[in-house]
Design a protein around this motif. Structure first.
Motif, short mmCIF file in Angstrom:
data_model
loop_
_atom_site.label_atom_id
_atom_site.label_comp_id
_atom_site.label_asym_id
_atom_site.label_seq_id
_atom_site.Cartn_x
_atom_site.Cartn_y
_atom_site.Cartn_z
N ARG A 115 33.35 23.59 37.59
CA ARG A 115 34.19 23.16 38.71
C ARG A 115 34.78 24.38 39.42
NH1 ARG A 115 38.39 19.18 38.46
NH2 ARG A 115 39.58 20.97 37.74
N PHE A 116 34.92 24.29 40.74
CA PHE A 116 35.43 25.41 41.53
C PHE A 116 36.73 25.97 40.93
CE2 PHE A 116 38.24 26.97 44.93
CZ PHE A 116 37.49 28.07 45.33
N LEU A 117 37.65 25.07 40.55
CA LEU A 117 38.95 25.53 40.07
C LEU A 117 38.87 26.19 38.69
CD1 LEU A 117 41.36 22.70 41.28
CD2 LEU A 117 41.32 25.10 42.00
N ASP A 118 37.77 25.95 37.98
CA ASP A 118 37.65 26.50 36.62
C ASP A 118 36.93 27.85 36.58
OD1 ASP A 118 38.85 24.21 35.71
OD2 ASP A 118 36.95 23.19 35.30
N ILE A 119 36.29 28.23 37.67
CA ILE A 119 35.47 29.46 37.63
C ILE A 119 36.28 30.66 38.09
CG2 ILE A 119 33.35 30.57 38.46
CD1 ILE A 119 32.10 27.86 38.76
N GLU A 120 36.33 31.69 37.22
CA GLU A 120 37.11 32.90 37.51
C GLU A 120 36.48 33.67 38.67
OE1 GLU A 120 39.81 33.74 35.96
OE2 GLU A 120 39.72 32.27 34.33
N PRO A 121 37.29 34.36 39.47
CA PRO A 121 36.74 35.19 40.56
C PRO A 121 35.72 36.21 40.06
CG PRO A 121 39.11 34.98 40.79
CD PRO A 121 38.76 34.33 39.48
N GLU A 122 35.89 36.70 38.82
CA GLU A 122 34.97 37.73 38.30
C GLU A 122 33.53 37.20 38.23
OE1 GLU A 122 37.93 36.94 36.97
OE2 GLU A 122 38.94 38.82 37.57
N THR A 123 33.39 35.90 38.03
CA THR A 123 32.03 35.32 37.97
C THR A 123 31.33 35.48 39.31
OG1 THR A 123 32.77 33.76 36.31
CG2 THR A 123 30.74 33.18 37.46
N TYR A 124 32.10 35.38 40.40
CA TYR A 124 31.51 35.56 41.74
C TYR A 124 30.98 36.98 41.88
CZ TYR A 124 33.46 31.10 43.21
OH TYR A 124 33.73 29.77 43.33
N SER A 125 31.79 37.95 41.39
CA SER A 125 31.38 39.36 41.50
C SER A 125 30.11 39.59 40.69
CB SER A 125 32.47 40.30 40.99
OG SER A 125 33.67 40.03 41.64
N GLU A 126 30.07 39.00 39.49
CA GLU A 126 28.91 39.20 38.60
C GLU A 126 27.64 38.66 39.26
OE1 GLU A 126 27.59 37.67 34.23
OE2 GLU A 126 29.69 37.38 34.79
N LEU A 127 27.72 37.45 39.81
CA LEU A 127 26.53 36.87 40.45
C LEU A 127 26.15 37.64 41.71
CD1 LEU A 127 27.07 34.44 38.49
CD2 LEU A 127 26.05 33.03 40.26
#
Ligand code: NAD
Length: 254
Positions: A97-109
Motif C-alpha cells: 500500500r502507498f502509505l506502507d512503503i518507505e521513501p527509500e524503496t522509491y530510491s532503490e527502485l
C-alpha cells in the motif's frame, strides 16, 4: 538462410533468468554474439550454457553501481569492440500500500530501473554514435503506461523508463541510433514469485489471479517478449524509434 541478427553484438542486462535470459537466447539463435550481465554469476553461466554455438558470454555487473558498469563496459568493448544492441532489462519490483512503503524503496527502485538504464546506455552510446548506428531496447512495463494497484514505486520507476526512452530517442535519432521500449504485462518469470511473497500469496494462486485480469485470460511466456526484442534489435526496425509497445494479453489496447 540469413539469420535476423547475424553479425550483431548485443548486451542484455539482467540476462541470468526470466525475460533477459529469453532475449539473450533468442538473440543467439538469430546469430548475434551476446553478453549477459546480472548480479548472480551462477544464473548467467546457465544462460551461457544453454546458448547455441557458445554465442553468449557472462559477466557479473550491478547496474546500480557506476564502477561495476564501467568495468563491465570495458570488458565488453574489449571482447567485441563495441555493441550494436543494448537491452536494458535488469529490474526490480516492490509491492504494498502507498502509505506502507518507505521513501527509500522509491530510491532503490529508481537506482536500478531508471538510473541503471542511464548508466548502461551512456557506457555504450559513444561507440554507437561513432559508428552511426545502434539499437537500445528498454524493458519497461504496462506499469509504465497506466495505474497498477499496490505498486506505486514500481509504477513510478517504469513511467520513468517510458519518459527516458522518448527523450533518448529524440536526442539520438539524427545519429542513427534507435531507442524503443517494450511494456510487458504479466510474464511468467521468477519476478512473479517475489511478487507473490510480497502480497502473501502462493505463486500459482497469484499467477492465476493475474491471468484472470487479462482479456486473454493467461500470463505471458518470456519468449513472447523476446520475439519483439529480436525485431527491435534487428535492421527490420531501423525506421522505428521512441515507441512504447505493450505485450499484455490485451490489458493495454491502443
Ligand atoms: P526477474 O526478477 O526474473 O529477473 C530480473 C533480472 O534482473 C535478474 O537476473 C536479476 O539478477 C537482474 N537484476 C536485478 N537487479 C539488478 C541489478 N542491480 N544489476 C544487475 N542485474 C540486476 O525479472 P523478469 O520478470 O525477468 O523482469 C525483467 C524485466 O522485465 C524487469 O525490468 C521487469 O521490471 C520487467 N517486467 C517484468 C514483468 C513480469 O511480469 N515478469 C512485467 C513487466 C515488466
Amino acid at each position: 538462410m540469413t539469420l535476423r541478427l547475424e553479425g550483431k553484438r548485443a548486451l542484455v542486462t539482467g540476462g541470468g533468468r526470466g525475460i533477459g535470459r529469453a532475449i539473450a537466447l533468442a538473440y543467439a539463435r538469430e546469430g548475434a554474439r551476446c553478453v549477459v550481465t546480472s548480479r548472480r554469476l551462477e544464473d548467467l553461466e546457465e544462460t551461457a550454457a544453454e546458448a547455441p554455438n557458445g554465442l553468449v558470454s557472462a559477466i557479473r555487473c550491478d547496474v546500480s553501481d557506476s564502477s561495476s558498469v564501467r568495468d563491465m563496459s570495458d570488458f565488453v568493448n574489449n571482447l567485441f569492440g563495441g555493441v550494436d544492441i543494448v537491452v536494458n532489462n535488469a529490474g526490480i519490483h516492490a509491492a504494498g500500500r502507498f502509505l506502507d512503503i518507505e521513501p527509500e524503496t522509491y530510491s532503490e527502485l529508481y537506482e536500478v530501473n531508471v538510473v541503471g538504464v542511464v548508466r548502461v546506455s551512456q557506457a555504450f552510446l559513444p561507440g554507437m554514435l561513432e559508428r552511426g548506428r545502434g539499437s537500445i531496447v528498454n524493458i519497461a512495463s504496462t506499469a509504465g503506461l497506466f495505474e497498477s494497484p499496490g505498486q506505486a514505486p514500481y509504477n513510478a520507476s517504469k513511467h520513468g523508463v517510458v519518459g527516458l526512452t522518448r527523450c533518448m530517442a529524440l536526442e539520438l535519432a539524427a545519429a542513427g541510433v534507435t531507442c524503443n521500449a517494450i511494456c510487458p504485462g504479466f510474464v511468467d518469470t521468477p519476478m512473479l514469485d517475489g511478487f507473490a511473497d510480497l502480497v502473501g500469496a502462493e505463486s500459482e494462486e497469484l499467477r492465476s489471479r493475474l491471468a484472470q485480469r487479462t482479456p486473454m485470460g493467461r500470463i505471458l511466456d518470456p519468449s513472447e517478449i523476446a520475439n519483439l526484442a529480436v525485431y527491435l534489435g534487428s535492421d527490420e526496425s531501423s525506421g522505428m524509434t521512441g515507441q512504447t509497445m505493450a505485450i499484455s494479453n490485451g490489458m493495454r489496447m491502443s
